[in-house]
Design an enzyme around this catalytic site. Sequence first.
Site, PDB file in Angstrom:
ATOM      1  N   LYS A 129      40.959  47.413  25.998  1.00  0.00           N
ATOM      2  CA  LYS A 129      39.905  46.912  26.882  1.00  0.00           C
ATOM      3  C   LYS A 129      38.860  47.949  27.272  1.00  0.00           C
ATOM      4  O   LYS A 129      39.168  49.112  27.507  1.00  0.00           O
ATOM      5  CB  LYS A 129      40.530  46.365  28.171  1.00  0.00           C
ATOM      6  CG  LYS A 129      41.379  45.133  27.941  1.00  0.00           C
ATOM      7  CD  LYS A 129      40.534  43.903  27.794  1.00  0.00           C
ATOM      8  CE  LYS A 129      40.144  43.420  29.159  1.00  0.00           C
ATOM      9  NZ  LYS A 129      39.216  42.318  29.084  1.00  0.00           N
ATOM     10  N   GLN A 179      25.664  47.219  69.703  1.00  0.00           N
ATOM     11  CA  GLN A 179      26.252  48.410  69.087  1.00  0.00           C
ATOM     12  C   GLN A 179      26.749  48.081  67.673  1.00  0.00           C
ATOM     13  O   GLN A 179      26.833  48.949  66.818  1.00  0.00           O
ATOM     14  CB  GLN A 179      27.423  48.872  69.962  1.00  0.00           C
ATOM     15  CG  GLN A 179      28.197  50.041  69.426  1.00  0.00           C
ATOM     16  CD  GLN A 179      29.108  50.622  70.494  1.00  0.00           C
ATOM     17  OE1 GLN A 179      28.629  51.198  71.468  1.00  0.00           O
ATOM     18  NE2 GLN A 179      30.403  50.460  70.337  1.00  0.00           N
ATOM     19  N   HIS A 202      19.097  27.803  31.179  1.00  0.00           N
ATOM     20  CA  HIS A 202      20.423  27.161  31.288  1.00  0.00           C
ATOM     21  C   HIS A 202      21.463  27.905  30.450  1.00  0.00           C
ATOM     22  O   HIS A 202      22.427  27.303  29.992  1.00  0.00           O
ATOM     23  CB  HIS A 202      20.377  25.690  30.853  1.00  0.00           C
ATOM     24  CG  HIS A 202      19.233  24.932  31.437  1.00  0.00           C
ATOM     25  ND1 HIS A 202      19.299  24.290  32.653  1.00  0.00           N
ATOM     26  CD2 HIS A 202      17.968  24.745  30.982  1.00  0.00           C
ATOM     27  CE1 HIS A 202      18.130  23.726  32.915  1.00  0.00           C
ATOM     28  NE2 HIS A 202      17.298  23.990  31.927  1.00  0.00           N
ATOM     29  N   SER A 204      41.870  49.068  31.039  1.00  0.00           N
ATOM     30  CA  SER A 204      42.910  48.214  31.617  1.00  0.00           C
ATOM     31  C   SER A 204      44.221  48.977  31.651  1.00  0.00           C
ATOM     32  O   SER A 204      44.521  49.767  30.752  1.00  0.00           O
ATOM     33  CB  SER A 204      43.059  46.953  30.764  1.00  0.00           C
ATOM     34  OG  SER A 204      44.342  46.393  30.919  1.00  0.00           O
ATOM     35  N   GLU A 223      30.226  44.524  37.501  1.00  0.00           N
ATOM     36  CA  GLU A 223      30.906  43.489  38.287  1.00  0.00           C
ATOM     37  C   GLU A 223      30.881  43.821  39.775  1.00  0.00           C
ATOM     38  O   GLU A 223      30.696  42.941  40.624  1.00  0.00           O
ATOM     39  CB  GLU A 223      32.353  43.325  37.808  1.00  0.00           C
ATOM     40  CG  GLU A 223      32.434  42.634  36.457  1.00  0.00           C
ATOM     41  CD  GLU A 223      33.800  42.760  35.803  1.00  0.00           C
ATOM     42  OE1 GLU A 223      34.032  42.055  34.827  1.00  0.00           O
ATOM     43  OE2 GLU A 223      34.630  43.573  36.258  1.00  0.00           O
TER      44      GLU A 223
END
Length: 457
Positions: free
Chosen positions: A292, A331, A157, A286, A299
């Site tokens: 960044k 096709q 979890h 970024s 991703e």
Amino acid sequence: MAKKLWGGRFGKKTDPLVEEFTKSIHYDYKLAEYDVYGSLMHIKILKKADFLSITEYNKLHKAFSNILDKIKSGTFKYDNACEDIHTNIQNVLEKEVKSLVLKLHTARSRNDQVVFDLKMFSKDKLLDIRELCLNLQKTLLEMAKENIDITIPGYTHLQHAQLVYLSDYLRSYCNMLNRDYKRLYTLSDNIKFTLGAGALAGAPISSKFYNEAIKEVIKELDFKEIQFEAVENSLDTVSDRDFVIEILSALSIMGMHLSRLSEDLIIWSTKEFGFVEIDDAFATGSSLMPQKKNPDVLELIRGYSGVLYGNLVSVLTTMKGLPLTYNRDMQLDKPPLFSSFEIIEKELKVLEKLIATLKWNKKTIAKAIENDETLYATDLVYYLIGKGEPFKNAHDSVGKLVRYSLNKNKKIKEMNDLELKQFSDKLKHSEIIKLMDPLVSVKSRISVKRKNLKPRT
Ligand code: ARG
């Protein structure tokens, strides 16, 4: 417009919009090489059945061999004006063999041809993917070996659960890839080649000639992995796309595994976790925020699962309502198949390098473990059970101990026997501090029989 493989029956020229709408040359050009292999078999069959003389056969054989050389060396000229690759090759052939080309399509249909081509293409691609899968497994195993004694928090979890080995974590992905490898191997093994289905109803040539000719060409071309079968049901042969669906399904499962691995790495490379660092060469920046460093590769691997599943659903849906036998809808099996092969190939390549260059922040991992004694809660339960406590009582006692520790903001390791006694008089400080050690914890799980996991070869 280029020459067509049909036309006599028509009183008018095909509308250019129809030509544009129905063509597939812009993607089925990828089948060129395999189309020639099928043609080499076909002309041998025609020779055996006396539809071609030896001289005619030799002329065609030479022309096809030239075309094959050009395709392999990248000098073959694909003609976008053609309907499909079968037409394109036939038109090029005509330039060399002139009117002899008119005999080529004897007892042959593109419906049969295209299944053959696609199976051969798939078999080759499956081999490439299996090799890349092995490379990624080797990298994961290498990393597991290098970090054999590193423990990390294990999650259920996405909450701290129990300590596990980092090497077990890495090997778990290796296990998934082993299953993928096996699936692809079995799939490839199940692909059986046939020729002679004609458009749908077979051809007026003995299956004996097909068998002989095909075997001879396989030998000439030194194809090892190809297994031929006589056409047992021509209707099924031209309308079967199960192999495409099975491949798309196996690639979707593999993509799902790669997506889960990516997701774990995305989470673990956040500031909040900081367990792992992605190499600069495999991260992106970024346009606005200079600080960044983003895990875009991971991703996109996660994102591409959507395309992989879409490709599978696309072909399943295309096939579901088709009356027997061949319909032009079929096709449209090629773009999704080509797309999924391409996605998985790229993913395996880039992920292998990204993983090989990962840096594990051992100190941060150790700190995360040190900061959370609840990772040993289950070990404490087993400790009490070892002292004769029934499981439920032990579970309750340790639960209360954990709550007390969290509320008081006091470490269990720092509690003396008197304090521990509130929860169970069997809890002894001197014993539990020995137990609350990462390696002692993971080593106590003796039910796990680790295999010396080797990637499949
Ligand atoms: N381009 C076609 C395909 O990929 C080849 C078969 C065409 N057959 C036909 N009867 N129109 O399926």
